[in-house]
Scaffold this active site. Structure first.
Site, mmCIF file in Angstrom:
data_model
loop_
_atom_site.group_PDB
_atom_site.id
_atom_site.type_symbol
_atom_site.label_atom_id
_atom_site.label_comp_id
_atom_site.label_asym_id
_atom_site.label_seq_id
_atom_site.Cartn_x
_atom_site.Cartn_y
_atom_site.Cartn_z
ATOM 1 N N HIS A 133 5.276 12.517 8.333
ATOM 2 C CA HIS A 133 4.870 11.110 8.371
ATOM 3 C C HIS A 133 5.840 10.283 9.231
ATOM 4 O O HIS A 133 6.035 9.101 8.973
ATOM 5 C CB HIS A 133 4.809 10.569 6.945
ATOM 6 C CG HIS A 133 3.987 9.319 6.788
ATOM 7 N ND1 HIS A 133 2.770 9.125 7.420
ATOM 8 C CD2 HIS A 133 4.213 8.189 6.053
ATOM 9 C CE1 HIS A 133 2.282 7.955 7.074
ATOM 10 N NE2 HIS A 133 3.143 7.353 6.260
ATOM 11 N N HIS B 279 0.895 5.925 -2.371
ATOM 12 C CA HIS B 279 2.299 6.054 -1.984
ATOM 13 C C HIS B 279 3.184 6.373 -3.180
ATOM 14 O O HIS B 279 2.861 6.000 -4.315
ATOM 15 C CB HIS B 279 2.778 4.757 -1.320
ATOM 16 C CG HIS B 279 2.000 4.387 -0.087
ATOM 17 N ND1 HIS B 279 0.758 3.782 -0.155
ATOM 18 C CD2 HIS B 279 2.274 4.558 1.229
ATOM 19 C CE1 HIS B 279 0.295 3.594 1.081
ATOM 20 N NE2 HIS B 279 1.198 4.045 1.930
ATOM 21 N N HIS C 61 8.479 5.415 10.352
ATOM 22 C CA HIS C 61 7.247 4.760 9.898
ATOM 23 C C HIS C 61 6.877 3.569 10.785
ATOM 24 O O HIS C 61 6.582 2.471 10.308
ATOM 25 C CB HIS C 61 7.381 4.319 8.444
ATOM 26 C CG HIS C 61 6.040 4.133 7.756
ATOM 27 N ND1 HIS C 61 5.318 2.973 7.833
ATOM 28 C CD2 HIS C 61 5.320 4.969 6.977
ATOM 29 C CE1 HIS C 61 4.201 3.088 7.129
ATOM 30 N NE2 HIS C 61 4.176 4.296 6.601
ATOM 31 N N TYR D 237 0.116 3.905 8.978
ATOM 32 C CA TYR D 237 -0.960 2.910 9.068
ATOM 33 C C TYR D 237 -2.255 3.509 9.617
ATOM 34 O O TYR D 237 -3.198 2.772 9.915
ATOM 35 C CB TYR D 237 -0.542 1.712 9.941
ATOM 36 C CG TYR D 237 0.822 1.172 9.612
ATOM 37 C CD1 TYR D 237 1.031 0.410 8.470
ATOM 38 C CD2 TYR D 237 1.920 1.456 10.433
ATOM 39 C CE1 TYR D 237 2.300 -0.074 8.148
ATOM 40 C CE2 TYR D 237 3.187 0.971 10.124
ATOM 41 C CZ TYR D 237 3.370 0.210 8.983
ATOM 42 O OH TYR D 237 4.628 -0.263 8.667
ATOM 43 N N ASP E 23 2.208 9.055 0.315
ATOM 44 C CA ASP E 23 2.964 8.815 1.543
ATOM 45 C C ASP E 23 4.311 8.146 1.270
ATOM 46 O O ASP E 23 4.524 7.528 0.230
ATOM 47 C CB ASP E 23 2.178 7.885 2.477
ATOM 48 C CG ASP E 23 0.952 8.537 3.079
ATOM 49 O OD1 ASP E 23 0.508 9.566 2.546
ATOM 50 O OD2 ASP E 23 0.429 8.000 4.071
ATOM 51 N N ASP E 24 5.180 8.270 2.269
ATOM 52 C CA ASP E 24 6.401 7.473 2.435
ATOM 53 C C ASP E 24 7.611 7.973 1.655
ATOM 54 O O ASP E 24 8.684 7.391 1.755
ATOM 55 C CB ASP E 24 6.184 5.994 2.097
ATOM 56 C CG ASP E 24 5.239 5.307 3.058
ATOM 57 O OD1 ASP E 24 4.781 5.965 4.008
ATOM 58 O OD2 ASP E 24 4.938 4.116 2.847
#
Length: 467
Positions: free
Chosen positions: A253, A364, A257, A294, A203-204
């Protein structure tokens, strides 16, 4: 459709999809229009194999304190204050018009007539890392996608946490709120159906160190699902191109965020829409999977996501409430150390052996610490784990054809979803999210049909569920 019908469908699909060339998309990389830089470590010799399965041994093989022959620091040195390593350059460049590995997908776009590369013009986008505004023509257009859906009338949470919103937390079951109690719906993907199969994801990103991760994955013939943030895509578009053209799955995503349950409906649409647009502008396709930051999702956010054509994906939990979150994201901020994060991952592997299905882990690729943990410790530990694990991307492990992971190449015909809170016609919908709720914390037991198995059976069936 009754549950037994779902089970039967899944069994038939499993038999039909048991082919030896499941990861042919990686093998095709050399034909995807790439110009590979000389000396790049991301180009491995020979054709990639099927989903990687760890070698079986009589005991778990320990991961060395310092990986041999690499620049990965000792585990104890992976902390918030570690020295910043140098970044890895792109291993390949792709021209506009290059053909991706996805059958039926459009060629790479040409966003600027003077260059094949995506050119970020700040005035055309929301402010990076800020909640996307709702007063734009784009958001007005995206709001129309919700017109034929019943979006539950659920009040946004205070900040997406249980502690700061006890009133919402008390209604977690009726809201279908994952953050407080791990509540899920049948359309949430939380695992791979096959036992001991790890649905790998990061992720991210795209991050400064994502290329190092990509090189490692290529060297091991592994594919992953990348849940990308719009604000990072516009910074590093060529990394996203590299991920996509290498055969990895791309999913949404959000733009900034933020916990989605704390946002208004218009803001949720803006967050998903701008991230989706960023992906489309850079690689020419629109993802049909998303992950809420989250894991913060309830029936309102879930319905919005499904109405916009994106199926929610969360990570696995056990029946006791332990989530498969490595906490690697807490290392850069100094909340936990590298050894503590790796110890959490070791516990995850132990918990995974007790599930009746596979699993999905939260990791991540935004920071050097998280990438070092992945390629130096967690992935090697999993490859040396006993019992042997199978590694796969999330969509693929669930039997979803690669074409159905993007709107432009999808071959299904019965989208949009039924007008239901969860997106499934067998699940009642009602204002306030009072429909059928599964209190699982992602739990997978003999007595319960895993939610991911239900939804992905439909996703995998041609012409049945997903746009």
């Amino acid at each position: 459709m009754q549950l037994q019908a779902f089970v039967t469908l899944l069994s038939l699909l499993g038999a039909a999809n048991a082919t030896p060339d499941q990861h042919v998309r990686l093998a095709k990389r050399q034909n995807a229009g790439a110009v590979v830089a000389s000396g790049s470590s991301s180009s491995s010799s020979g054709a990639p194999t099927t989903s990687f399965t760890s070698a079986t041994s009589t005991s778990n093989s320990p991961v060395p304190t310092t990986p041999v022959g690499t620049t990965i620091p000792p585990l104890i040195n992976i902390t918030s204050g570690m020295a910043t390593p140098s970044t890895v350059p792109l291993s390949a460049t792709y021209s506009a018009g290059a053909t991706p590995l996805i059958s039926g997908a459009p060629v790479l776009p040409t966003p600027c007539k003077f260059s094949y590369r995506f050119v970020f013009q700040a005035a055309s986008w929301p402010v990076q890392d800020q909640i996307a505004p709702t007063n734009s023509s784009e958001v007005s257009e995206w709001m129309e996608e919700l017109a034929n859906f019943t979006i539950p009338d659920i009040t946004p949470t205070v900040d997406g946490t249980c502690a700061n919103d006890p009133s919402a937390a008390a209604q977690a079951a009726s809201r279908g709120w994952w953050t407080c109690g791990g509540y899920t719906r049948v359309t949430d993907i939380t695992a791979c159906p096959d036992k001991l199969t790890w649905g790998v994801s990061f992720d991210d990103g795209p991050g400064f160190y994502s290329m190092e991760l990509l090189d490692y994955l290529a060297s091991k013939n592994l594919t992953s699902t990348f849940f990308v943030i719009g604000s990072r895509i516009v910074e590093r578009p060529q990394v996203l191109v590299e991920e996509y053209m290498a055969g990895h799955e791309i999913a949404v995503h959000t733009w900034s965020h933020r916990p989605l349950t704390m946002l208004t409906t218009e803001q949720v649409v803006a967050e998903l829409g701008w991230a989706r647009k960023a992906v489309k502008d850079v690689i020419g396709v629109t993802p049909t999977l998303m992950r809420p930051p989250y894991g913060d999702i309830d029936d309102r956010v879930r319905a919005i996501s499904l109405a916009m054509g994106m199926v929610p994906v969360i990570w696995t939990s056990t029946g006791t409430g332990a989530t498969f979150d490595t906490n690697d994201w807490k290392v850069p901020g100094g909340v936990v150390t590298g050894p503590q994060s790796f110890a959490t991952f070791e516990a995850i592997l132990t918990n995974a052996t007790m599930l009746n299905t596979g699993f999905v882990v939260l990791e991540h690729d935004l920071y050097a610490q998280t990438v070092d943990l992945a390629i130096g410790y967690t992935l090697p530990a999993a490859m040396n784990f006993t019992p042997a694990l199978t590694f796969d991307s999330i969509g693929h492990c669930n039997g979803i054809p690669s074409t159905n992971l993007y709107r432009e190449s999808n071959t299904n015909t019965s989208f949009p979803y039924p007008n239901s809170t969860s997106g499934d016609s067998t699940v009642p919908s009602s204002s306030g999210g009072q429909g059928n709720t599964t209190k699982t914390s992602g739990a997978l037991s003999d007595a319960m049909m895993p939610i991911s198995m239900v939804v992905t059976s439909l996703l995998a069936a041609g012409g049945s569920f997903l746009m």
